[in-house]
Motif scaffolding. Structure first.
Motif, PDB file in Angstrom:
ATOM      1  N   SER A  55      44.400  35.428  44.631  1.00  0.00           N
ATOM      2  CA  SER A  55      44.497  37.095  44.090  1.00  0.00           C
ATOM      3  C   SER A  55      45.907  37.412  44.320  1.00  0.00           C
ATOM      4  O   SER A  55      46.646  36.490  45.735  1.00  0.00           O
ATOM      5  CB  SER A  55      43.516  37.829  45.713  1.00  0.00           C
ATOM      6  OG  SER A  55      44.085  38.829  45.333  1.00  0.00           O
ATOM      7  N   THR A  65      51.960  44.853  31.271  1.00  0.00           N
ATOM      8  CA  THR A  65      51.158  45.169  30.515  1.00  0.00           C
ATOM      9  C   THR A  65      51.024  45.726  29.568  1.00  0.00           C
ATOM     10  O   THR A  65      50.238  45.858  28.580  1.00  0.00           O
ATOM     11  CB  THR A  65      49.165  45.201  30.960  1.00  0.00           C
ATOM     12  OG1 THR A  65      49.417  45.847  31.715  1.00  0.00           O
ATOM     13  CG2 THR A  65      49.212  44.082  32.212  1.00  0.00           C
ATOM     14  N   PRO A  95      40.657  53.413  36.394  1.00  0.00           N
ATOM     15  CA  PRO A  95      41.008  52.106  36.356  1.00  0.00           C
ATOM     16  C   PRO A  95      40.903  51.898  35.051  1.00  0.00           C
ATOM     17  O   PRO A  95      39.485  51.687  34.598  1.00  0.00           O
ATOM     18  CB  PRO A  95      39.920  51.093  37.348  1.00  0.00           C
ATOM     19  CG  PRO A  95      39.902  51.974  38.238  1.00  0.00           C
ATOM     20  CD  PRO A  95      39.904  53.329  37.808  1.00  0.00           C
ATOM     21  N   ASP A  97      40.081  49.160  31.726  1.00  0.00           N
ATOM     22  CA  ASP A  97      38.722  47.414  31.527  1.00  0.00           C
ATOM     23  C   ASP A  97      39.709  46.176  32.538  1.00  0.00           C
ATOM     24  O   ASP A  97      41.071  46.428  32.101  1.00  0.00           O
ATOM     25  CB  ASP A  97      38.243  47.602  30.708  1.00  0.00           C
ATOM     26  CG  ASP A  97      37.668  48.473  30.299  1.00  0.00           C
ATOM     27  OD1 ASP A  97      36.977  49.452  31.006  1.00  0.00           O
ATOM     28  OD2 ASP A  97      37.347  49.077  28.631  1.00  0.00           O
ATOM     29  N   ASN A  98      38.874  45.386  32.835  1.00  0.00           N
ATOM     30  CA  ASN A  98      39.353  44.799  33.309  1.00  0.00           C
ATOM     31  C   ASN A  98      40.592  43.738  32.458  1.00  0.00           C
ATOM     32  O   ASN A  98      39.329  43.378  31.168  1.00  0.00           O
ATOM     33  CB  ASN A  98      38.466  43.493  33.932  1.00  0.00           C
ATOM     34  CG  ASN A  98      38.128  44.089  35.310  1.00  0.00           C
ATOM     35  OD1 ASN A  98      39.313  44.723  36.253  1.00  0.00           O
ATOM     36  ND2 ASN A  98      37.051  43.448  35.701  1.00  0.00           N
ATOM     37  N   GLU A 100      40.880  39.762  30.897  1.00  0.00           N
ATOM     38  CA  GLU A 100      40.163  38.122  31.301  1.00  0.00           C
ATOM     39  C   GLU A 100      41.015  37.163  30.263  1.00  0.00           C
ATOM     40  O   GLU A 100      41.258  37.922  29.852  1.00  0.00           O
ATOM     41  CB  GLU A 100      38.397  38.319  30.567  1.00  0.00           C
ATOM     42  CG  GLU A 100      37.717  37.831  30.532  1.00  0.00           C
ATOM     43  CD  GLU A 100      36.243  37.181  29.932  1.00  0.00           C
ATOM     44  OE1 GLU A 100      36.469  35.581  29.790  1.00  0.00           O
ATOM     45  OE2 GLU A 100      36.089  38.602  29.529  1.00  0.00           O
ATOM     46  N   PHE A 110      40.895  37.372  36.009  1.00  0.00           N
ATOM     47  CA  PHE A 110      41.106  38.605  35.650  1.00  0.00           C
ATOM     48  C   PHE A 110      41.919  39.228  35.684  1.00  0.00           C
ATOM     49  O   PHE A 110      42.816  38.787  37.306  1.00  0.00           O
ATOM     50  CB  PHE A 110      40.022  39.448  36.065  1.00  0.00           C
ATOM     51  CG  PHE A 110      38.655  38.978  35.391  1.00  0.00           C
ATOM     52  CD1 PHE A 110      37.481  39.300  34.276  1.00  0.00           C
ATOM     53  CD2 PHE A 110      37.553  37.488  35.725  1.00  0.00           C
ATOM     54  CE1 PHE A 110      37.406  38.651  33.484  1.00  0.00           C
ATOM     55  CE2 PHE A 110      36.324  37.022  34.948  1.00  0.00           C
ATOM     56  CZ  PHE A 110      35.909  37.608  34.135  1.00  0.00           C
ATOM     57  N   ILE A 111      42.816  40.272  35.514  1.00  0.00           N
ATOM     58  CA  ILE A 111      43.436  41.297  36.033  1.00  0.00           C
ATOM     59  C   ILE A 111      42.843  42.478  36.526  1.00  0.00           C
ATOM     60  O   ILE A 111      42.436  42.956  35.178  1.00  0.00           O
ATOM     61  CB  ILE A 111      44.752  41.666  34.652  1.00  0.00           C
ATOM     62  CG1 ILE A 111      45.277  39.968  34.787  1.00  0.00           C
ATOM     63  CG2 ILE A 111      45.643  42.681  35.705  1.00  0.00           C
ATOM     64  CD1 ILE A 111      47.206  40.073  34.013  1.00  0.00           C
ATOM     65  N   ARG A 112      42.759  43.117  37.162  1.00  0.00           N
ATOM     66  CA  ARG A 112      42.220  44.300  37.861  1.00  0.00           C
ATOM     67  C   ARG A 112      43.744  45.254  38.415  1.00  0.00           C
ATOM     68  O   ARG A 112      44.191  44.860  39.026  1.00  0.00           O
ATOM     69  CB  ARG A 112      40.874  43.954  38.692  1.00  0.00           C
ATOM     70  CG  ARG A 112      40.203  43.244  38.294  1.00  0.00           C
ATOM     71  CD  ARG A 112      38.898  43.327  39.785  1.00  0.00           C
ATOM     72  NE  ARG A 112      37.721  42.952  39.161  1.00  0.00           N
ATOM     73  CZ  ARG A 112      37.660  41.539  39.622  1.00  0.00           C
ATOM     74  NH1 ARG A 112      38.257  41.202  40.445  1.00  0.00           N
ATOM     75  NH2 ARG A 112      36.277  40.922  38.744  1.00  0.00           N
ATOM     76  N   SER A 114      44.219  49.075  40.168  1.00  0.00           N
ATOM     77  CA  SER A 114      43.943  49.587  40.928  1.00  0.00           C
ATOM     78  C   SER A 114      45.215  50.448  41.827  1.00  0.00           C
ATOM     79  O   SER A 114      46.190  50.548  40.923  1.00  0.00           O
ATOM     80  CB  SER A 114      43.426  48.763  42.131  1.00  0.00           C
ATOM     81  OG  SER A 114      44.365  48.223  43.276  1.00  0.00           O
TER      82      SER A 114
END
Length: 117
Positions: A55, A65, A95, A97-98, A100, A110-112, A114
């Motif tokens: 992480s 991004t 948020p 979408d992740n 991938e 994955f980039i998440r 938050s």
């Protein structure tokens, strides 16, 4: 490989020594610039390293991004003398979408997104 000043084991990758000090009696202390710092474990040369999970926190992820979950709404009203003033401001976060990222050996990252408060 070494120890932090608070005694935690450290492995540095892609590092360059910067300043070096030694006090007597004591332990020599150096400050490093590094590409990667693994704190809490030491890995030796050519030792195979594997992770079950990793992480990271990245600042300015939205800029990197070009994706943002923030929606900003502003309202302006005209006042008596004809000038405009802000009358409403709303900020909403949903948020995205992740993202991938396929890795070698069939693994995925994955980039998440938050927005911790």
């Amino acid at each position: 490989m070494g120890l932090s000043t608070n005694g935690k084991p450290i492995t540095l990758e892609g590092h360059q020594a910067a300043t070096y000090t030694e006090s007597w009696p004591g332990i020599p202390t150096a400050i490093y610039r590094r590409n990667v710092a693994l704190i809490g474990k030491q890995f030796g040369d050519r030792e195979e390293i594997g992770f079950d999970e990793i992480s990271v926190r990245i600042s300015d992820l939205n800029g990197w991004t070009q994706i943002s979950g923030f929606k900003i709404e502003m309202g302006m009203d005209k006042r008596d003398k004809g000038y405009m003033v802000y009358s409403r401001l709303g900020i909403q976060f949903e948020p995205p979408d992740n993202i991938e990222i396929p890795l070698s050996r069939g693994e995925r990252a994955f980039i998440r997104f938050s927005a911790p408060s």
